[in-house]
Enzyme design. Sequence first.
Site, PDB file in Angstrom:
ATOM      1  N   ALA A 276      10.498   5.129   0.323  1.00 53.70           N
ATOM      2  CA  ALA A 276      10.146   3.708   0.009  1.00 53.70           C
ATOM      3  C   ALA A 276       8.773   3.928  -0.883  1.00 53.70           C
ATOM      4  O   ALA A 276       8.499   3.443  -1.930  1.00 53.70           O
ATOM      5  CB  ALA A 276      10.327   2.647   0.681  1.00 53.70           C
ATOM      6  N   GLU A 280       9.031   9.253  -6.173  1.00 49.34           N
ATOM      7  CA  GLU A 280       9.375  10.569  -6.407  1.00 49.34           C
ATOM      8  C   GLU A 280       9.607  11.006  -7.769  1.00 49.34           C
ATOM      9  O   GLU A 280       9.520  12.075  -8.185  1.00 49.34           O
ATOM     10  CB  GLU A 280      10.860  10.626  -5.802  1.00 49.34           C
ATOM     11  CG  GLU A 280      10.699  10.805  -4.315  1.00 49.34           C
ATOM     12  CD  GLU A 280      10.998   9.350  -3.757  1.00 49.34           C
ATOM     13  OE1 GLU A 280      11.059   9.309  -2.545  1.00 49.34           O
ATOM     14  OE2 GLU A 280      11.017   8.263  -4.561  1.00 49.34           O
ATOM     15  N   ASP A 322     -17.376  24.088 -33.806  1.00 51.19           N
ATOM     16  CA  ASP A 322     -18.012  25.005 -34.745  1.00 51.19           C
ATOM     17  C   ASP A 322     -17.965  24.191 -36.196  1.00 51.19           C
ATOM     18  O   ASP A 322     -17.419  23.377 -36.400  1.00 51.19           O
ATOM     19  CB  ASP A 322     -17.040  26.251 -34.597  1.00 51.19           C
ATOM     20  CG  ASP A 322     -17.522  27.127 -35.520  1.00 51.19           C
ATOM     21  OD1 ASP A 322     -18.624  27.450 -35.625  1.00 51.19           O
ATOM     22  OD2 ASP A 322     -17.012  28.048 -36.163  1.00 51.19           O
ATOM     23  N   GLU A 623       9.747  -2.229  -2.664  1.00 50.92           N
ATOM     24  CA  GLU A 623      10.599  -1.729  -1.371  1.00 50.92           C
ATOM     25  C   GLU A 623      10.024  -1.412  -0.140  1.00 50.92           C
ATOM     26  O   GLU A 623      10.377  -1.977   0.760  1.00 50.92           O
ATOM     27  CB  GLU A 623      11.068  -0.430  -1.952  1.00 50.92           C
ATOM     28  CG  GLU A 623      11.653  -0.441  -3.161  1.00 50.92           C
ATOM     29  CD  GLU A 623      11.956   1.137  -3.924  1.00 50.92           C
ATOM     30  OE1 GLU A 623      11.634   2.177  -3.024  1.00 50.92           O
ATOM     31  OE2 GLU A 623      11.780   1.232  -5.161  1.00 50.92           O
ATOM     32  N   ASN A 648      14.495   4.883  -6.872  1.00 48.53           N
ATOM     33  CA  ASN A 648      13.419   5.742  -7.229  1.00 48.53           C
ATOM     34  C   ASN A 648      13.653   6.520  -8.358  1.00 48.53           C
ATOM     35  O   ASN A 648      12.704   7.032  -9.042  1.00 48.53           O
ATOM     36  CB  ASN A 648      12.566   6.081  -6.236  1.00 48.53           C
ATOM     37  CG  ASN A 648      12.027   5.114  -5.097  1.00 48.53           C
ATOM     38  OD1 ASN A 648      11.911   4.064  -5.533  1.00 48.53           O
ATOM     39  ND2 ASN A 648      11.625   5.653  -3.881  1.00 48.53           N
ATOM     40  N   THR A 651      17.448   4.476 -11.119  1.00 55.61           N
ATOM     41  CA  THR A 651      17.458   3.206 -11.638  1.00 55.61           C
ATOM     42  C   THR A 651      15.871   2.403 -11.986  1.00 55.61           C
ATOM     43  O   THR A 651      15.740   1.551 -12.457  1.00 55.61           O
ATOM     44  CB  THR A 651      18.136   1.970 -10.905  1.00 55.61           C
ATOM     45  OG1 THR A 651      17.673   2.004  -9.504  1.00 55.61           O
ATOM     46  CG2 THR A 651      19.759   2.362 -10.619  1.00 55.61           C
ATOM     47  N   ASP A 652      15.118   3.308 -11.163  1.00 56.25           N
ATOM     48  CA  ASP A 652      13.771   2.827 -11.328  1.00 56.25           C
ATOM     49  C   ASP A 652      13.158   4.132 -12.419  1.00 56.25           C
ATOM     50  O   ASP A 652      12.307   3.969 -13.350  1.00 56.25           O
ATOM     51  CB  ASP A 652      12.962   2.846 -10.138  1.00 56.25           C
ATOM     52  CG  ASP A 652      11.714   2.095 -10.280  1.00 56.25           C
ATOM     53  OD1 ASP A 652      11.432   1.387 -11.215  1.00 56.25           O
ATOM     54  OD2 ASP A 652      10.892   2.052  -9.046  1.00 56.25           O
TER      55      ASP A 652
END
Length: 822
Positions: A276, A280, A322, A623, A648, A651-652
Amino acid sequence: MSAARGAAVVAKAPETHWGLGQQEAQARLRQHGPNLLTREQPTSAWRFLGRQFRSGMVWLLLGACGVAALLGEGADAVAIATIVVLNALVGFLQEYRADRAVLALRALTAPSARVLRDGVSAVIPASQVVPGDALVLEAGDVVSADARLLTAHALLTLEAALTGESTPVDKQVGALPDSTPLAERRDRVFMGTSVAAGTAVAEVTATGMDTELGRIAHLVRSAQVSQTPLQQRLEGVTRMLLVLCVVVGALVAGLGWMRGESGVALLLAAVALAVAAVPEGLPTVVTLALAVGVQRMVKGHVLVRRMQAVETLGSATVICTDKTGTLTLGIMEVREVWPPESAPRVLEVAAACCDAELPVQGQGPGAGDPTELALLVAARAKGVERADVERERPRVSEQPFDSDRRRMSILRSDGVLYVKGALEALLPLCKQVPPGVTEALASLAGRALRVLAVAEGRGPEERDLTLVGLVGLADPPRPEAVEAVRAAREAGVRTVMITGDHPATALAIAKELGLLREGESPEGIVHARATAEQKLQIVRGWKARGEVVAMTGDGVNDAPALREAHIGIAMGRTGAEVTREASDLILTDDNFASIVAAVREGRGIYENIRKTLVYLLAGNSGELVLMLGASLLGLPLPLLPLHLLWVNLVTDGLPALALVMDPAPPDVMRRQPRRPEEPMLGRREWGAVLATSLLDAGVTLGTFLWALERMPLEEARTLTFTALVFCQVLRAFAARSAGMVHWEVGSFSNRLLLGVVAGTLALQVALPEVPMLAAFFSLVPLDAAHLALAMGLGFIPVSVLELRKLLARGLSRGRGRAPART
């Protein structure tokens, strides 16, 4: 060597005492070693792979993976391990071919050289050249070693790779002190430079790593490659997450132990909390954000060799650039003709005294001295073609340019002697001189123009000439560079010019570009006659002051500074191979304006990464609060570790990937650069993470409590899981901007996000309905009423966040302050 000579040619040399015998040459070869630049040992592939596991985030994920494996949670362990492996492979492929700058220096050395051995001229491998050898040079040769001139006839060399000097250097015999600046050592030639015109014999004074090129190779190795600001900031976030995991894990374990829970249950809760807490999908999101930037920069004429450099450029506070070819066009151009009313005649006489050749219009750059090419281009614009002059008035005789005479002349069949050269060399030969020539010379020279005088006479003798006029030449600024310098200044980015050209030339261009405003001192802003060591020290000096430094260059002498800078930018058209290998970015159009455009893109990428990180951390924190809240209330786990991984990563994670595709905010170049010590997430961002996480957790924990009283645990988890997914997916619309609501940002300016949200919601609805997936995730189907409830709950966080923006804007207006719109 020029194309006309082979690799095993031996010819009788003119009588001379120069050169070595074969036996002496072999003895010196044993003493000094081959004339080669020492090869840098390439970094092994295993070392590159090992570097990918130095991140705290990676070890955090590996720890969670190990605990999951010990508990028999195979699906969790495999999912986490897959993430680690994929990101390590991406990083490995990015870096595998980097850090080979010294190897590329070998491409600049000559494959063969002509020397005098035992009284004969012989072509030998350049690696066998030794100190004391007599090099025989002619136009087109690449100089194989550093050498002191013994004879020179109209010798011009191209040394831009070493010194940055854009025009050919006139060489002449005559010992100069060793303390003479490199760009002014007219008595010597250097390894890796080339002969533009003339012939010479030179005694080799240094070979291999003892040459000027070898000294630069040492500097390249000594340059320090530092972490990018993005890497530093993400490491800071990772350390915070590690501390959070340990603290929360210890708290939950202590509570569970006090309640008498088993060790397996405690470890399962620990895994769930670790999953949680860790975003990731963050490594993948960062990689995609940088990859998007890479693609956008390619369209803006910038090739990216190291992906992290994309964001680093957006953090730049100083651009050391330069002059030649970057701020200027990199070609000589006639800027002014005096007297202006006689311009066609002045240019006609100048064209009749040239050896360079222009191609047929639109077919190549031409061949010959850059100054003569500029004269011919200007003459062509006035309707004068050198080819017509040669056909109508063939040359009868000529006296080539000589460094002592400082002029050249050509007698043609019409009996006219055409002469051009330095004004001070022609004035004593002129019988007729237009009035005001002295004032005209002062005016042209005062603007750092290179001034050529043009004269004509009758007969072969250079006397009783008529001065026709003056021509002022220079390498002009790029038209778009002026606007780019202004835009950089407005964005708070300091532009510093570092060039090998003459100080007066550099100062004039700096003023014309707007680098220096009226009354400003050039100190620290304009560096002329800069050597490789000085360029390296300039970059180190800015870094020591805490600045984020970008360095551009095209010559070999730029390579150490490019490698030392936070971001090295090489020229794609004119840059040496070593410079490109030492760089992070390559400009395909050699244009300073492309750098400023890339800064804008880099800033936009940073904004996208930061807002996406807030989005991800808010979800993960929500979470974590959900799991911790359930533990404090003595409830069973509301979500299993596999549920959290799904949230993670899918859906996230998928909406997060779409968020990094957002275009840069419209005001991004009106903001000051971020300081290197500025954290990725400040008080405002952490406040948003905290508020949003409590909002998400409040909705889902309330859902779980309500469901536990009305349905079995597995169904309660399914409803809570679905509600959490809906909350986080829909919240992506509010995450696009901290100050503007979704329709103000532009609902269709990120069509990918719309598609991802719709697809993710559909996927979540289907997950409990597919028997195999439902069993794998321990879910049960939900009826239509519960699905509608989950959808309604999902709209709560996004609605609250968008209403908060409108409320904050209204309060700002009421207090007379401009509302935030970013």
